[in-house]
Design an enzyme around this catalytic site. Structure first.
Site, PDB file in Angstrom:
ATOM      1  N   VAL A 134      -0.271   5.446   2.131  1.00 31.82           N
ATOM      2  CA  VAL A 134      -0.574   6.706   2.873  1.00 31.82           C
ATOM      3  C   VAL A 134       0.841   7.348   3.543  1.00 31.82           C
ATOM      4  CG1 VAL A 134      -2.853   5.961   3.499  1.00 31.82           C
ATOM      5  CG2 VAL A 134      -0.929   5.625   5.233  1.00 31.82           C
ATOM      6  N   ASP A 135       1.949   6.869   3.200  1.00 31.71           N
ATOM      7  CA  ASP A 135       3.192   7.442   3.722  1.00 31.71           C
ATOM      8  C   ASP A 135       3.805   8.726   2.928  1.00 31.71           C
ATOM      9  OD1 ASP A 135       4.498   6.324   1.046  1.00 31.71           O
ATOM     10  OD2 ASP A 135       4.930   4.380   2.484  1.00 31.71           O
ATOM     11  N   HIS A 173      -5.894   5.527  -0.525  1.00 33.83           N
ATOM     12  CA  HIS A 173      -6.303   5.241   0.828  1.00 33.83           C
ATOM     13  C   HIS A 173      -5.902   6.735   1.831  1.00 33.83           C
ATOM     14  CE1 HIS A 173      -6.271   0.791   0.326  1.00 33.83           C
ATOM     15  NE2 HIS A 173      -7.383   1.308  -0.306  1.00 33.83           N
ATOM     16  N   CYS A 183     -11.167  17.397  10.098  1.00 30.24           N
ATOM     17  CA  CYS A 183     -12.032  17.017  11.296  1.00 30.24           C
ATOM     18  C   CYS A 183     -12.954  16.260  11.062  1.00 30.24           C
ATOM     19  CB  CYS A 183     -12.747  18.432  11.518  1.00 30.24           C
ATOM     20  SG  CYS A 183     -13.990  18.534  12.811  1.00 30.24           S
ATOM     21  N   CYS A 219     -16.573  18.310  10.693  1.00 27.88           N
ATOM     22  CA  CYS A 219     -16.840  19.056   9.691  1.00 27.88           C
ATOM     23  C   CYS A 219     -15.989  18.932   8.381  1.00 27.88           C
ATOM     24  CB  CYS A 219     -16.872  20.630  10.131  1.00 27.88           C
ATOM     25  SG  CYS A 219     -15.031  21.175  10.446  1.00 27.88           S
ATOM     26  N   ASN A 221       6.889  -8.570  -7.370  1.00 31.46           N
ATOM     27  CA  ASN A 221       6.578  -8.894  -5.965  1.00 31.46           C
ATOM     28  C   ASN A 221       7.404 -10.069  -5.499  1.00 31.46           C
ATOM     29  OD1 ASN A 221       5.220  -9.764  -3.426  1.00 31.46           O
ATOM     30  ND2 ASN A 221       3.445  -8.663  -4.064  1.00 31.46           N
ATOM     31  N   ALA A 248      10.973  -4.314  -5.027  1.00 31.34           N
ATOM     32  CA  ALA A 248      10.604  -2.941  -5.940  1.00 31.34           C
ATOM     33  C   ALA A 248      11.981  -2.346  -6.145  1.00 31.34           C
ATOM     34  CB  ALA A 248       9.580  -2.132  -5.290  1.00 31.34           C
TER      35      ALA A 248
HETATM   36  P1  OAD Z   1       0.158  -5.945   2.314  1.00 25.77           P
HETATM   37  O1  OAD Z   1       0.735  -5.967   3.431  1.00 25.77           O
HETATM   38  O2  OAD Z   1      -1.322  -6.711   2.048  1.00 25.77           O
HETATM   39  O3  OAD Z   1       0.917  -6.439   1.076  1.00 25.77           O
HETATM   40  C1  OAD Z   1       2.345  -6.004   0.703  1.00 25.77           C
HETATM   41  C2  OAD Z   1       2.761  -6.790  -0.511  1.00 25.77           C
HETATM   42  O4  OAD Z   1       4.273  -6.258  -0.657  1.00 25.77           O
HETATM   43  C3  OAD Z   1       2.906  -8.444  -0.160  1.00 25.77           C
HETATM   44  O5  OAD Z   1       2.466  -9.256  -1.517  1.00 25.77           O
HETATM   45  C4  OAD Z   1       4.568  -8.445  -0.136  1.00 25.77           C
HETATM   46  O6  OAD Z   1       4.911  -9.666  -0.453  1.00 25.77           O
HETATM   47  C5  OAD Z   1       4.991  -7.577  -0.859  1.00 25.77           C
HETATM   48  N1  OAD Z   1       6.373  -7.172  -0.423  1.00 25.77           N
HETATM   49  C6  OAD Z   1       7.063  -7.027   0.648  1.00 25.77           C
HETATM   50  N2  OAD Z   1       8.278  -6.531   0.686  1.00 25.77           N
HETATM   51  C7  OAD Z   1       8.621  -6.157  -0.799  1.00 25.77           C
HETATM   52  C8  OAD Z   1       9.402  -5.464  -1.587  1.00 25.77           C
HETATM   53  N3  OAD Z   1      10.407  -4.962  -0.891  1.00 25.77           N
HETATM   54  N4  OAD Z   1       9.094  -4.964  -2.831  1.00 25.77           N
HETATM   55  C9  OAD Z   1       8.067  -5.303  -3.435  1.00 25.77           C
HETATM   56  N5  OAD Z   1       7.033  -6.028  -2.779  1.00 25.77           N
HETATM   57  C10 OAD Z   1       7.141  -6.367  -1.703  1.00 25.77           C
HETATM   58  O7  OAD Z   1      -0.127  -4.284   1.658  1.00 25.77           O
HETATM   59  P2  OAD Z   1      -1.112  -3.560   0.528  1.00 25.77           P
HETATM   60  O8  OAD Z   1      -1.263  -4.640  -0.576  1.00 25.77           O
HETATM   61  O9  OAD Z   1      -0.557  -2.427   0.312  1.00 25.77           O
HETATM   62  O10 OAD Z   1      -5.126  -0.477   3.797  1.00 25.77           O
HETATM   63  O11 OAD Z   1      -2.319  -3.566   1.535  1.00 25.77           O
HETATM   64  C11 OAD Z   1      -3.545  -2.863   0.941  1.00 25.77           C
HETATM   65  C12 OAD Z   1      -4.264  -2.217   2.233  1.00 25.77           C
HETATM   66  O12 OAD Z   1      -4.566  -3.081   3.229  1.00 25.77           O
HETATM   67  C13 OAD Z   1      -3.350  -0.928   2.472  1.00 25.77           C
HETATM   68  O13 OAD Z   1      -3.408   0.163   1.864  1.00 25.77           O
HETATM   69  C14 OAD Z   1      -3.907  -0.800   3.780  1.00 25.77           C
HETATM   70  C15 OAD Z   1      -4.152  -2.082   4.525  1.00 25.77           C
HETATM   71  O14 OAD Z   1      -5.302  -2.765   5.339  1.00 25.77           O
HETATM   72  C16 OAD Z   1      -5.730   0.860   4.523  1.00 25.77           C
HETATM   73  O15 OAD Z   1      -5.199   1.172   5.486  1.00 25.77           O
HETATM   74  C17 OAD Z   1      -7.100   1.371   4.132  1.00 25.77           C
END
Ligand code: OAD
Length: 268
Positions: free
Chosen positions: A103-104, A119, A127, A130, A221, A239
């Site tokens: 969301v950044d 997300h 709002c 509405c 990853n 990455a």
């Molecule tokens: P996570 O925090 O669950 O996972 C982040 C992943 O990035 C992990 O598998 C790390 O090993 C990996 N990681 C860390 N540093 C890295 C790097 N430099 N390069 C590549 N990979 C790296 O985050 P998300 O999978 O994005 O939802 O989480 C999914 C959703 O859960 C988010 O969008 C958010 C959260 O609750 C909402 O806010 C709705």
């Protein structure tokens, strides 16, 4: 790292590449992930108190102040080489669909057009009553680490409370965005999953859909995740390191990457 020829050939020959990103792609920009031990946001903060519609109803100022702190944090960060390589890949392949759970807004700032933001966005509040969009100043109030109680603004149309533009636990994804993501996963020939733990559904279903219809699924990853069993190729590393190397090895005769913008800082 030397990449398998199968991957380099597929990348050069792909007709439709899907890139699915999570918080890890922004980690090297200085933005914390969610689930990494100690530094992850959900290790420091309680998601149930901050990231649900019930939490916002119970304490709008606590939730708004926390999201405004995060918005300020991401605005001080810069896209990294991972974001920039994904934007560059879109210029190398006939079709690239970028799907993010983030969301950044860093993919957009790196030059990726038409990002499917599953997300939502920290930068597009609306709002709670509405639904009208509520523009925010570029510079959020200065808030201490972790945020502080800050009453949300009121909607200019109906006077309701303005809420963060992110999808919370228990809410549905934006329908059109999810449909576009599903149809891309169902039609691509290569899917790169970058920096996601693959624990949150329905986003985690996209690589499985792609693999089921015959696409090559590749994960980038530094850690082992739930996706390791599905991906045919698992590249262990970050990455911002792996993606530029991949681009350089797939197109060795080209100037692989544009130089970063002069003002780029490694982290916020
Ligand atoms: P996570 O925090 O669950 O996972 C982040 C992943 O990035 C992990 O598998 C790390 O090993 C990996 N990681 C860390 N540093 C890295 C790097 N430099 N390069 C590549 N990979 C790296 O985050 P998300 O999978 O994005 O939802 O989480 C999914 C959703 O859960 C988010 O969008 C958010 C959260 O609750 C909402 O806010 C709705």
């Amino acid at each position: 790292m030397l990449f398998p020829p199968t991957l380099l050939n597929r990348l050069r020959e792909t007709r439709h590449l899907v890139v699915l990103t999570g918080a890890g792609v922004s980690q090297e920009s200085g933005i914390p992930t969610f689930r990494d031990a100690l530094t992850g946001l959900w290790a420091r903060f309680d998601a149930e108190q901050l990231a649900t519609p019930e939490a916002f109803l119970a304490d709008p100022a606590l939730v708004w102040g926390w999201y405004e702190w995060r918005r300020g944090q991401v605005l001080r960060c810069q896209p990294n080489a991972g974001h920039r390589t994904i934007a560059e890949l879109a210029r190398r392949v006939p079709r690239l669909t970028l799907i993010t759970q983030n969301v950044d807004g860093l993919h957009e700032r790196a030059g990726s057009p038409a990002v499917l933001a599953l997300h939502g966005s920290l930068h597009r509040p609306h709002c709670a009553d509405c639904g009208q969009a509520h523009p925010l100043p570029d510079a959020p109030s200065a808030l201490p680490d972790g945020g502080a109680c800050l009453p949300p603004p009121r909607c200019g149309a109906c006077g309701g409370l303005v809420r963060p533009g992110v999808v919370w636990f228990g809410e549905s994804l934006p329908v059109e965005v999810w449909q576009a993501a599903q149809s891309a996963a169902g039609a691509c020939d290569l899917l790169l999953s970058v920096g996601t733990s693959s624990l949150v559904s329905p986003a985690a279903e996209l690589p499985v859909m792609a693999a089921d219809q015959g696409a090559l699924v590749v994960q980038i990853n530094p850690a082992v995740t739930a996706l390791n069993a599905v991906a045919q190729i698992n590249l262990r590393g970050t990455a911002a390191r792996i993606l530029p190397e991949l681009l350089a090895q797939a197109w060795p005769d080209d100037d692989a990457m544009p130089a970063p913008p002069a003002q780029e800082a490694p982290c916020c």
